[in-house]
Design an enzyme around this catalytic site. Structure first.
Site, PDB file in Angstrom:
ATOM      1  N   GLY A 196      21.264  73.874  78.098  1.00 40.86           N
ATOM      2  CA  GLY A 196      22.517  72.699  78.400  1.00 40.86           C
ATOM      3  C   GLY A 196      22.218  72.147  79.759  1.00 40.86           C
ATOM      4  N   GLY A 197      20.941  72.421  80.432  1.00 39.89           N
ATOM      5  CA  GLY A 197      20.627  72.197  81.640  1.00 39.89           C
ATOM      6  C   GLY A 197      20.597  70.711  82.113  1.00 39.89           C
ATOM      7  N   TYR A 208      40.110  81.169  79.378  1.00 38.49           N
ATOM      8  CA  TYR A 208      40.679  81.496  78.256  1.00 38.49           C
ATOM      9  C   TYR A 208      40.015  82.389  77.349  1.00 38.49           C
ATOM     10  CZ  TYR A 208      38.427  77.131  76.427  1.00 38.49           C
ATOM     11  OH  TYR A 208      37.663  76.265  76.316  1.00 38.49           O
TER      12      TYR A 208
HETATM   13  C1  HXC Z   1      38.536  66.934  65.033  1.00 37.77           C
HETATM   14  C2  HXC Z   1      36.149  66.827  65.038  1.00 37.77           C
HETATM   15  C3  HXC Z   1      36.229  66.150  66.237  1.00 37.77           C
HETATM   16  C4  HXC Z   1      37.527  65.953  66.983  1.00 37.77           C
HETATM   17  C5  HXC Z   1      34.094  66.407  65.860  1.00 37.77           C
HETATM   18  N1  HXC Z   1      34.659  66.944  64.793  1.00 37.77           N
HETATM   19  N2  HXC Z   1      34.922  65.910  66.829  1.00 37.77           N
HETATM   20  N3  HXC Z   1      37.235  67.477  64.324  1.00 37.77           N
HETATM   21  N4  HXC Z   1      38.593  66.319  66.327  1.00 37.77           N
HETATM   22  N5  HXC Z   1      37.698  65.277  68.244  1.00 37.77           N
HETATM   23  C6  HXC Z   1      34.375  67.438  63.821  1.00 37.77           C
HETATM   24  C7  HXC Z   1      33.513  66.567  62.749  1.00 37.77           C
HETATM   25  O1  HXC Z   1      34.249  65.676  62.050  1.00 37.77           O
HETATM   26  C8  HXC Z   1      32.574  67.509  61.720  1.00 37.77           C
HETATM   27  O2  HXC Z   1      33.334  68.172  60.830  1.00 37.77           O
HETATM   28  C9  HXC Z   1      32.368  68.621  62.882  1.00 37.77           C
HETATM   29  O3  HXC Z   1      33.420  68.658  63.902  1.00 37.77           O
HETATM   30  C10 HXC Z   1      31.051  68.369  63.645  1.00 37.77           C
HETATM   31  O4  HXC Z   1      31.018  67.191  64.211  1.00 37.77           O
HETATM   32  P1  HXC Z   1      29.665  66.357  64.632  1.00 37.77           P
HETATM   33  O5  HXC Z   1      29.874  65.402  65.583  1.00 37.77           O
HETATM   34  O6  HXC Z   1      28.585  66.357  63.324  1.00 37.77           O
HETATM   35  O7  HXC Z   1      28.847  67.666  65.509  1.00 37.77           O
HETATM   36  P2  HXC Z   1      27.783  67.539  66.471  1.00 37.77           P
HETATM   37  O8  HXC Z   1      27.029  66.112  66.291  1.00 37.77           O
HETATM   38  O9  HXC Z   1      26.872  68.807  66.375  1.00 37.77           O
HETATM   39  O10 HXC Z   1      28.485  67.604  68.066  1.00 37.77           O
HETATM   40  C11 HXC Z   1      29.090  68.837  68.395  1.00 37.77           C
HETATM   41  C12 HXC Z   1      30.428  68.391  69.114  1.00 37.77           C
HETATM   42  C13 HXC Z   1      30.126  67.303  70.135  1.00 37.77           C
HETATM   43  C14 HXC Z   1      31.213  69.700  69.721  1.00 37.77           C
HETATM   44  C15 HXC Z   1      31.219  67.921  68.279  1.00 37.77           C
HETATM   45  O11 HXC Z   1      31.602  67.018  70.836  1.00 37.77           O
HETATM   46  C16 HXC Z   1      29.277  67.666  71.189  1.00 37.77           C
HETATM   47  O12 HXC Z   1      28.087  67.370  71.032  1.00 37.77           O
HETATM   48  N6  HXC Z   1      29.472  68.422  72.020  1.00 37.77           N
HETATM   49  C17 HXC Z   1      28.846  69.052  73.088  1.00 37.77           C
HETATM   50  C18 HXC Z   1      29.095  68.948  74.742  1.00 37.77           C
HETATM   51  C19 HXC Z   1      30.468  69.270  74.864  1.00 37.77           C
HETATM   52  O13 HXC Z   1      31.263  69.765  73.990  1.00 37.77           O
HETATM   53  N7  HXC Z   1      30.659  69.504  76.373  1.00 37.77           N
HETATM   54  C20 HXC Z   1      32.097  70.099  76.479  1.00 37.77           C
HETATM   55  C21 HXC Z   1      32.212  71.532  77.037  1.00 37.77           C
HETATM   56  S1  HXC Z   1      33.339  71.658  77.821  1.00 37.77           S
HETATM   57  P3  HXC Z   1      33.133  67.474  59.325  1.00 37.77           P
HETATM   58  O14 HXC Z   1      34.234  68.584  58.433  1.00 37.77           O
HETATM   59  O15 HXC Z   1      33.878  66.235  59.321  1.00 37.77           O
HETATM   60  O16 HXC Z   1      31.727  67.575  58.963  1.00 37.77           O
HETATM   61  C22 HXC Z   1      34.024  73.319  77.820  1.00 37.77           C
HETATM   62  C23 HXC Z   1      35.079  73.696  78.912  1.00 37.77           C
HETATM   63  C24 HXC Z   1      35.950  74.560  78.831  1.00 37.77           C
HETATM   64  O17 HXC Z   1      33.431  74.234  77.003  1.00 37.77           O
HETATM   65  C25 HXC Z   1      37.012  74.702  79.718  1.00 37.77           C
HETATM   66  C26 HXC Z   1      37.522  73.722  80.559  1.00 37.77           C
HETATM   67  C27 HXC Z   1      38.319  74.147  81.727  1.00 37.77           C
HETATM   68  P1  NAP Z   2      28.449  69.447  79.391  1.00 38.36           P
HETATM   69  O1  NAP Z   2      28.034  68.356  80.279  1.00 38.36           O
HETATM   70  O2  NAP Z   2      28.999  68.820  78.111  1.00 38.36           O
HETATM   71  O3  NAP Z   2      27.517  70.488  79.148  1.00 38.36           O
HETATM   72  C1  NAP Z   2      27.259  71.106  77.715  1.00 38.36           C
HETATM   73  C2  NAP Z   2      25.891  71.137  77.564  1.00 38.36           C
HETATM   74  O4  NAP Z   2      25.433  71.847  76.192  1.00 38.36           O
HETATM   75  C3  NAP Z   2      25.225  69.792  77.405  1.00 38.36           C
HETATM   76  O5  NAP Z   2      24.219  69.692  78.438  1.00 38.36           O
HETATM   77  C4  NAP Z   2      24.685  69.640  76.092  1.00 38.36           C
HETATM   78  O6  NAP Z   2      23.654  68.799  76.000  1.00 38.36           O
HETATM   79  C5  NAP Z   2      24.296  71.055  75.554  1.00 38.36           C
HETATM   80  N1  NAP Z   2      24.501  71.360  74.352  1.00 38.36           N
HETATM   81  C6  NAP Z   2      25.453  71.192  73.414  1.00 38.36           C
HETATM   82  N2  NAP Z   2      25.486  71.543  72.111  1.00 38.36           N
HETATM   83  C7  NAP Z   2      24.401  72.079  72.281  1.00 38.36           C
HETATM   84  C8  NAP Z   2      23.164  72.506  71.246  1.00 38.36           C
HETATM   85  N3  NAP Z   2      23.637  72.839  69.895  1.00 38.36           N
HETATM   86  N4  NAP Z   2      21.945  73.118  71.706  1.00 38.36           N
HETATM   87  C9  NAP Z   2      21.893  73.081  72.728  1.00 38.36           C
HETATM   88  N5  NAP Z   2      22.396  72.600  73.802  1.00 38.36           N
HETATM   89  C10 NAP Z   2      23.649  72.060  73.704  1.00 38.36           C
HETATM   90  O7  NAP Z   2      29.779  70.142  80.019  1.00 38.36           O
HETATM   91  P2  NAP Z   2      29.953  71.329  81.250  1.00 38.36           P
HETATM   92  O8  NAP Z   2      31.565  71.083  81.738  1.00 38.36           O
HETATM   93  O9  NAP Z   2      28.767  70.978  82.294  1.00 38.36           O
HETATM   94  O10 NAP Z   2      29.983  72.564  80.650  1.00 38.36           O
HETATM   95  C11 NAP Z   2      28.938  73.488  80.803  1.00 38.36           C
HETATM   96  C12 NAP Z   2      29.524  75.270  80.391  1.00 38.36           C
HETATM   97  O11 NAP Z   2      30.770  75.215  81.525  1.00 38.36           O
HETATM   98  C13 NAP Z   2      29.934  75.488  79.286  1.00 38.36           C
HETATM   99  O12 NAP Z   2      29.604  76.734  78.820  1.00 38.36           O
HETATM  100  C14 NAP Z   2      31.417  75.238  79.350  1.00 38.36           C
HETATM  101  O13 NAP Z   2      32.053  75.829  78.459  1.00 38.36           O
HETATM  102  C15 NAP Z   2      31.565  75.665  80.765  1.00 38.36           C
HETATM  103  N6  NAP Z   2      32.866  75.454  81.462  1.00 38.36           N
HETATM  104  C16 NAP Z   2      33.232  74.178  81.957  1.00 38.36           C
HETATM  105  C17 NAP Z   2      34.293  74.029  82.554  1.00 38.36           C
HETATM  106  C18 NAP Z   2      34.613  72.539  83.358  1.00 38.36           C
HETATM  107  O14 NAP Z   2      35.529  72.494  83.948  1.00 38.36           O
HETATM  108  N7  NAP Z   2      33.732  71.695  83.345  1.00 38.36           N
HETATM  109  C19 NAP Z   2      35.203  75.082  82.866  1.00 38.36           C
HETATM  110  C20 NAP Z   2      34.979  76.269  81.953  1.00 38.36           C
HETATM  111  C21 NAP Z   2      33.718  76.393  81.428  1.00 38.36           C
HETATM  112  P3  NAP Z   2      23.130  68.011  74.806  1.00 38.36           P
HETATM  113  O15 NAP Z   2      24.216  67.227  74.301  1.00 38.36           O
HETATM  114  O16 NAP Z   2      22.016  67.096  75.171  1.00 38.36           O
HETATM  115  O17 NAP Z   2      22.665  68.948  73.640  1.00 38.36           O
END
Ligand code: HXC
Ligand code: NAP
Length: 293
Positions: free
Chosen positions: A22-23, A156
């Site tokens: 996720g770089g 969390y």
């Molecule tokens: C309910 C949802 C949903 C939503 C997706 N789904 N979004 N359900 N509410 N908002 C469901 C879909 O309908 C599907 O289920 C299943 O989840 C998979 O969705 P896809 O879109 O097919 O998956 P995919 O393309 O693999 O995408 C994964 C993803 C997406 C997690 C849903 O958001 C993503 O690509 N995220 C990567 C980046 C990311 O999340 N960054 C944030 C990290 S922050 P069904 O049953 O319909 O097939 C973090 C911070 C923590 O971790 C702490 C912060 C303080």
């Molecule tokens: P972000 O930019 O959305 O980073 C998530 C990264 O994961 C993206 O680069 C995404 O790239 C990659 N990723 C998602 N699904 C993947 C898969 N299946 N395979 C490979 N790569 C995948 O969000 P961020 O805030 O920088 O988060 C980075 C890390 O920090 C995460 O572990 C998150 O839980 C943690 N974190 C963030 C916060 C905050 O406040 N931002 C707080 C606590 C913890 P692609 O979509 O291109 O695959």
């Protein structure tokens, strides 16, 4: 000096090859940038190769370092093995794995399909397991020591959190993996540590955790005793220290960098900060008055 300054000396990561999952965006990009500035070769991986190529080009230009973009969905073990092999082909060895890739979104748990829950578990827990297992086996087989794995969790992971239950479940598993392997694989010269960040604004997290007008409704800075969100360089400083040899005796640790956020939520009487300074004389007098009654 202030908290946005860069912490380590220029050659702190010279000679190391670091893989950051996720770089290509957010915190992964910020940590990769600093690793490159400190002399490391950096491999950035994710599902989106175009995004990675653009980031790698930008970072090489900015830092003068070597940044290799590789497509790899961490949910699939064969892709992780392919990514490891491509890294070895380009740089000859790999020293550090940073499990940063994640998926997350807010939702009442009863609204989630089984697949939605699985998707988060698969990216966060299974993805971290896939990378850790592949890299760990490689380091054991080749007898390479002085390696380390850094996992990005959240606070969390130990408190749990409503509305992000799959993420909380998965991050708790990652934390358990970190501590378990810190003991089991220390004999192979591997260290395992984790960082638990508080709120660090990124597009990926904010779009999914504070969608619509939630950004305006919930000011994340207000939850933090230090009254601000984190700066990406602060996190990069900590990560660079933990993957460097300066932290050679730090193993099995999770370091929280959240301005005191989770403790503010936890302390039973923290709510008393709402009492104005001027009321404390009166409250003290009331307590003392009851002493011998
Ligand atoms: C309910 C949802 C949903 C939503 C997706 N789904 N979004 N359900 N509410 N908002 C469901 C879909 O309908 C599907 O289920 C299943 O989840 C998979 O969705 P896809 O879109 O097919 O998956 P995919 O393309 O693999 O995408 C994964 C993803 C997406 C997690 C849903 O958001 C993503 O690509 N995220 C990567 C980046 C990311 O999340 N960054 C944030 C990290 S922050 P069904 O049953 O319909 O097939 C973090 C911070 C923590 O971790 C702490 C912060 C303080
Ligand atoms: P972000 O930019 O959305 O980073 C998530 C990264 O994961 C993206 O680069 C995404 O790239 C990659 N990723 C998602 N699904 C993947 C898969 N299946 N395979 C490979 N790569 C995948 O969000 P961020 O805030 O920088 O988060 C980075 C890390 O920090 C995460 O572990 C998150 O839980 C943690 N974190 C963030 C916060 C905050 O406040 N931002 C707080 C606590 C913890 P692609 O979509 O291109 O695959």
């Amino acid at each position: 000096m202030n908290y946005k300054d860069k912490m380590l000396r220029d050659d702190a990561l010279k000679g190391k090859t670091i893989v950051v999952t996720g770089g290509g965006s957010g915190l992964g990009k910020a940590m990769s940038t600093y690793f490159l500035e400190l002399g490391a070769n950096v491999v950035i991986t994710s599902r989106n190769l175009e995004k990675l190529k653009t980031t790698a080009e930008e970072l090489e230009k900015q830092t003068g370092g070597n940044c290799l973009p590789l497509k790899c969905d961490v949910r699939h073990y064969d892709q992780v093995e392919g990514m490891l092999n491509a890294t070895l082909e380009r740089f000859g060895k790999v020293d550090v794995l940073l499990n940063n890739a994640a998926g997350n979104f807010i939702s009442p748990t009863e609204r989630l399909s089984a697949n939605a829950f699985d998707t988060i578990i698969d990216i966060v827990l299974k993805g971290t397991k896939n990378c850790t297992l592949a890299f760990g086996k490689h380091w054991i087989d080749t007898k390479q020591s002085n390696t380390n794995v850094l996992n990005i969790v959240t606070t969390y992971a130990w408190t749990g959190s409503a509305y992000v239950v799959p993420s909380a479940t998965a991050k708790a598993g990652v934390l358990a993996m970190t501590r378990s392997l810190a003991v089991e694989w220390a004999k192979y010269g591997m260290r395992f540590n984790a960082i638990a960040p508080g709120p660090f604004p990124t597009k990926g997290a904010w779009d999914r955790l504070l969608p619509g007008n939630l950004k305006d409704k919930f000011d994340m800075a207000k939850k933090v005793p230090l009254n601000r969100v984190g700066d990406h360089q602060e996190l990069a400083n900590l990560a660079a220290y933990l993957v460097s040899d300066f932290s050679a005796y730090v193993n099995g640790e999770v370091i929280t960098i959240d301005g005191g956020e989770w403790l503010k939520g936890a302390g039973q009487f923290n709510i008393l900060e709402q009492i104005p300074e001027s009321m404390w004389d009166q409250l003290e007098a009331a307590i003392r008055e009851k002493k011998n009654k």
